[in-house]
Scaffold this active site. Structure first.
Site, PDB file in Angstrom:
ATOM      1  N   GLY A 252      50.112  88.892 -35.038  1.00  0.00           N
ATOM      2  CA  GLY A 252      51.265  88.156 -35.034  1.00  0.00           C
ATOM      3  C   GLY A 252      52.220  88.601 -34.144  1.00  0.00           C
ATOM      4  O   GLY A 252      52.864  87.891 -33.507  1.00  0.00           O
TER       5      GLY A 252
ATOM      6  N   HIS B 236      57.035  75.294 -36.948  1.00  0.00           N
ATOM      7  CA  HIS B 236      56.104  76.176 -37.849  1.00  0.00           C
ATOM      8  C   HIS B 236      55.859  75.561 -39.135  1.00  0.00           C
ATOM      9  O   HIS B 236      56.264  75.462 -39.983  1.00  0.00           O
ATOM     10  CB  HIS B 236      57.186  77.467 -38.192  1.00  0.00           C
ATOM     11  CG  HIS B 236      56.458  78.663 -38.832  1.00  0.00           C
ATOM     12  ND1 HIS B 236      57.052  79.520 -39.764  1.00  0.00           N
ATOM     13  CD2 HIS B 236      54.955  78.941 -38.609  1.00  0.00           C
ATOM     14  CE1 HIS B 236      56.164  80.399 -39.942  1.00  0.00           C
ATOM     15  NE2 HIS B 236      54.974  80.134 -39.397  1.00  0.00           N
TER      16      HIS B 236
ATOM     17  N   CYS C  23      54.807  81.879 -47.966  1.00  0.00           N
ATOM     18  CA  CYS C  23      55.434  81.352 -49.092  1.00  0.00           C
ATOM     19  C   CYS C  23      54.911  79.876 -49.627  1.00  0.00           C
ATOM     20  O   CYS C  23      55.543  78.963 -50.119  1.00  0.00           O
ATOM     21  CB  CYS C  23      57.041  80.805 -48.644  1.00  0.00           C
ATOM     22  SG  CYS C  23      58.186  82.073 -48.385  1.00  0.00           S
ATOM     23  N   GLY C  24      53.453  79.859 -49.308  1.00  0.00           N
ATOM     24  CA  GLY C  24      52.592  78.756 -49.807  1.00  0.00           C
ATOM     25  C   GLY C  24      52.314  77.682 -48.650  1.00  0.00           C
ATOM     26  O   GLY C  24      51.873  76.525 -49.276  1.00  0.00           O
TER      27      GLY C  24
ATOM     28  N   THR D 269      49.739  77.696 -46.296  1.00  0.00           N
ATOM     29  CA  THR D 269      48.518  77.453 -45.922  1.00  0.00           C
ATOM     30  C   THR D 269      47.949  76.873 -47.460  1.00  0.00           C
ATOM     31  O   THR D 269      47.102  76.194 -47.415  1.00  0.00           O
ATOM     32  CB  THR D 269      47.900  78.804 -45.838  1.00  0.00           C
ATOM     33  OG1 THR D 269      48.411  79.446 -44.512  1.00  0.00           O
ATOM     34  CG2 THR D 269      46.388  78.875 -45.603  1.00  0.00           C
TER      35      THR D 269
ATOM     36  N   ASP E 190      49.735  76.180 -39.622  1.00  0.00           N
ATOM     37  CA  ASP E 190      50.537  77.039 -39.173  1.00  0.00           C
ATOM     38  C   ASP E 190      51.761  76.415 -37.987  1.00  0.00           C
ATOM     39  O   ASP E 190      53.047  76.633 -38.148  1.00  0.00           O
ATOM     40  CB  ASP E 190      50.261  78.286 -38.651  1.00  0.00           C
ATOM     41  CG  ASP E 190      51.074  79.425 -38.521  1.00  0.00           C
ATOM     42  OD1 ASP E 190      51.989  79.696 -39.316  1.00  0.00           O
ATOM     43  OD2 ASP E 190      50.831  80.299 -37.656  1.00  0.00           O
TER      44      ASP E 190
ATOM     45  N   ALA F 177      47.480  91.393 -45.698  1.00  0.00           N
ATOM     46  CA  ALA F 177      46.034  91.382 -45.469  1.00  0.00           C
ATOM     47  C   ALA F 177      45.606  90.004 -45.226  1.00  0.00           C
ATOM     48  O   ALA F 177      46.301  88.873 -45.520  1.00  0.00           O
ATOM     49  CB  ALA F 177      45.088  92.048 -46.497  1.00  0.00           C
ATOM     50  N   ARG F 178      44.624  89.658 -44.149  1.00  0.00           N
ATOM     51  CA  ARG F 178      44.359  88.428 -43.717  1.00  0.00           C
ATOM     52  C   ARG F 178      42.780  88.123 -43.367  1.00  0.00           C
ATOM     53  O   ARG F 178      42.024  89.041 -43.393  1.00  0.00           O
ATOM     54  CB  ARG F 178      45.070  88.147 -42.495  1.00  0.00           C
ATOM     55  CG  ARG F 178      46.569  88.470 -42.265  1.00  0.00           C
ATOM     56  CD  ARG F 178      47.379  87.158 -42.181  1.00  0.00           C
ATOM     57  NE  ARG F 178      48.697  87.325 -42.284  1.00  0.00           N
ATOM     58  CZ  ARG F 178      49.758  86.284 -42.387  1.00  0.00           C
ATOM     59  NH1 ARG F 178      49.226  85.044 -42.047  1.00  0.00           N
ATOM     60  NH2 ARG F 178      51.088  86.433 -42.398  1.00  0.00           N
TER      61      ARG F 178
HETATM   62  C1  SPV Z   1      53.243  83.962 -39.878  1.00  0.00           C
HETATM   63  O1  SPV Z   1      53.640  85.196 -40.291  1.00  0.00           O
HETATM   64  O2  SPV Z   1      54.046  83.067 -40.026  1.00  0.00           O
HETATM   65  C2  SPV Z   1      51.853  83.778 -39.690  1.00  0.00           C
HETATM   66  C3  SPV Z   1      51.083  85.167 -39.211  1.00  0.00           C
HETATM   67  O3  SPV Z   1      51.721  82.750 -39.757  1.00  0.00           O
HETATM   68  S1  SPV Z   1      51.542  85.458 -37.939  1.00  0.00           S
HETATM   69  O4  SPV Z   1      52.861  84.786 -37.190  1.00  0.00           O
HETATM   70  O5  SPV Z   1      50.444  85.529 -36.799  1.00  0.00           O
HETATM   71  O6  SPV Z   1      51.839  87.003 -38.021  1.00  0.00           O
HETATM   72 MN    MN Z   2      53.222  81.142 -39.523  1.00  0.00          MN
END
Ligand code: SPV
Ligand code: MN
Length: 625
Positions: free
Chosen positions: A227, A253, A277-278, A280, A294, A390-391
């Site tokens: 990020g 976003h 917050c849901g 994805t 995203d 974690a991702r």
């Molecule tokens: C967010 O935190 O909104 C994300 C992941 O989608 S990142 O922005 O890449 O950290």
């Molecule tokens: Mn995001």
């Protein structure tokens, strides 16, 4: 910075023949100058220029393993990457706009005077790539060769970053070649900085994300967390919001998804939710189709709101991904094919994470190093098995329900827009705004959310987050709201706007809804967008009728939805709604360019709420409205 005369000398003196040829095949001197400046500043030992060829992409993938930025896991194509213990989320406080003289970004945006910021960040980057290979990569935001496309050049010394971008973005080398001399592009320069023994960024106190508005360029130093480092993600979103402001479109976003309605109808929705917050899991709902999870760009094309997914992959939160709640992605995470896991727990080359639906091992290797259950960090805090932020990183093509319009250069027609935050006590689970302006003002621009692990700092603190884009807005906030108002006003039938809340809690503190109930809210929104369900008018918006939800719960989830559930979830919490209006209005009173319509719309909503309270008290049963 290197001047016009010597940039070719820098390139010919530092690149070997093949890399130089690859770079010069893009006949854009601005690209050459950017790369030359990066080399001159950061002093890498080697330079690798990547085209879109499978061979070049494989080189980057291999480099990530050879340099131990990633390690191979048991399943073919799976790797693990760790970020440093203190480098696990977006660093909002140290992300700043470099302000050129005379530019005013208004209240609330974090900025530093340009010359001062440049001196600081370029100081951190000077010589930062000594002994390392730097990768030069070309991508495209939005579908290639589309009115939405924005070409990008990324220069990074992290093969994890370069590899991740490969899964997350459309390749753009060929497009930049086609654009020849003229192409405008965003530029990103990143160095992970000095590395600790475990290859994580060692100097996190010198972590910075500086957005150089004047050059459409973003610098990142001393971080690896995606990020902060993946230029095309949130760094590009900030630049895109400025470009959209100049050109009359929107950068948001938001996810983009197809929702299946009756009779084979599919309606595309976009949705904005703060991180974790849901968003994805909504975009990936089983039975629906995903375009993106995203970031979306919107344009009014021939009177219709059209949107594209800016990205081609997902950098998703892995916590709570389990076979019941997120079957689509759980499947991808358990079969062969390219997946980068980050900051999960590893034992015997297998990944484990919080909420995965099975018992976790009591020992292994994680973001803290060798780990055993109950371990504490230097501050005495318990170290969880996997980090809460974690991702996983995957390409969208891996998902069984990827939508066929993913790469459509025209985008999809947006049939509805959803906004949601983490709200334990105020808003109903789903409601429709009266019209575009009411939705933009009382739902989107009034979004609040309790903070999560996706940004550094305390969790669970209620925070204002307009359009869930607060961390990324790069223009004065009032102007950003006005642009959103104008966008809807520019079309005869703007998409309907909905507010959702997945996080309502009862008096006992427990969530009132299950994780999959969102599947019902989106189905209802799809019907409401077409006028296929009747609604109940409340002071804050239009809510569903009990009968429709009862039917949808049975159809979608095979679950009973009782009248008592409905009454508890959809009761209008008048005091809480008025308190929220007060909090939000106070924020906008302190923002000098807030459009007057914002205050008028708040006043009207407050009046409606107060009138109903007089009549029916603090909590009003939806059946009585
Ligand atoms: C967010 O935190 O909104 C994300 C992941 O989608 S990142 O922005 O890449 O950290
Ligand atoms: Mn995001």
């Amino acid at each position: 910075m290197s001047n016009n005369d010597d940039y070719m000398d820098i390139l010919t003196g530092n690149l070997d023949k093949t890399d130089l040829e690859k770079l010069l095949a893009i006949e854009n001197p601005a690209v050459h100058r950017f790369v030359a400046d990066a080399i001159d500043l950061c002093k890498p030992e080697k330079i690798f220029v990547s085209t879109d060829s499978e061979e070049d992409i494989a080189f980057v993938r291999r480099l990530a393993l050879d340099r131990n930025e990633e390690a191979a896991l048991a399943i073919d194509g799976h790797t693990i990457h760790f970020d440093g213990y203190h480098d696990q989320a977006r660093d909002v406080a140290r992300t700043k706009y470099l302000l050129p003289e005379g530019l005013d970004l208004g209240e609330r945006l974090n900025s530093v005077e340009r010359a001062e910021g440049l001196a600081e960040i370029r100081g951190f980057l000077a010589g930062a790539m000594a002994g390392k290979t730097v990768m030069v990569r070309f991508f495209c935001l939005g579908p290639v060769d589309s009115v939405f496309s924005i070409p990008c050049v990324q220069v990074t010394d992290s093969s994890y970053v370069a590899h991740s971008e490969d899964l997350l973005y459309r390749h753009g080398y060929e497009q930049l070649r086609r654009l020849g001399e003229s192409g405008e592009f965003f530029r990103f320069l990143h160095s992970a900085g000095r590395l600790a023994d475990n290859n994580t960024s060692a100097d996190v106190e010198k972590r910075r994300v500086y957005i150089d508005i004047a050059e459409e360029m973003v610098y990142t130093s001393n971080s690896q967390y995606a990020g902060n480092t993946i230029g095309l993600k949130k760094l590009a979103l900030r630049l895109a919001i400025r470009k959209a402001d100049r050109e009359g479109w929107l950068a948001e976003h938001m996810f983009v998804m197809g929702i299946n309605g009756p009779g084979g109808r599919k309606t595309y929705f976009t949705g904005a939710f703060p991180s974790a917050c849901g968003k994805t899991s909504t975009a990936m709902l089983p039975g629906e189709s995903i375009v993106g999870d995203d970031i979306a760009y919107f344009r009014n094309i021939d009177g219709a709101a059209r949107a594209v997914n800016v990205e081609a992959g997902i950098f998703g939160i892995i916590r709570d991904v389990n076979p019941t709640d997120d079957p689509v992605i759980y499947d991808v995470l358990n079969k062969s094919g390219e997946v980068i896991f980050s900051n999960v727990l590893i034992t015997e080359r297998k990944p484990y994470w919080l909420g995965m639906g099975c018992e976790l091992p009591s020992a292994g290797y994680n973001h803290s190093g060798d780990w055993t259950a109950g371990a504490k960090d230097a501050d005495g805090n318990e170290i969880t098995a996997s980090h809460r932020n974690a991702r996983y990183t995957v390409n969208l093509a891996r998902l069984a329900n990827v939508d066929e319009a993913l790469n459509d250069p025209e985008g999809v027609i947006v049939g509805g827009i959803i906004y949601g935050g983490r709200d334990s006590d105020t808003c109903v689970p789903v409601q429709q705004a009266f019209d575009w302006a009411h939705g933009i003002i009382t739902i989107a621009a009034s979004l609040e959310s309790e903070t999560t692990a996706a940004t550094l700092g305390a969790e669970g603190v209620r925070k204002f987050n307009l359009m869930s884009n607060m961390d990324f807005v790069a223009i004065p906030l009032g102007r950003y709201i006005q642009n959103n108002l104008n966008f809807g006003a520019s079309m005869e039938n703007p998409p309907p706007i909905f507010g959702v809340n997945y996080f309502l809690r009862g008096a006992d503190g427990k969530y009132l809804n299950g994780m999959l109930d969102k599947g019902v809210w989106v189905k209802w929104a799809e019907l409401a967008a077409h006028g296929d369900v009747e609604t109940i008018e409340t002071p804050t918006g239009l809510i569903p009728k009990y009968e429709d939800l009862k039917r949808l719960f049975a159809e979608v989830l095979k679950k009973e939805f009782t009248e008592a559930d409905y009454a508890e979830q959809f009761k209008l919490r008048i005091g809480e709604n008025i308190a929220k209006l007060g909090r939000i209005e106070k924020i906008y009173r302190a923002i000098s360019d807030t459009p007057q319509l914002v205050f008028e719309t708040f006043a009207a909503q407050r009046e409606r709420l107060e009138a109903l309270r007089k009549d029916k008290g603090d909590y009003v049963n939806p059946m009585e409205m």
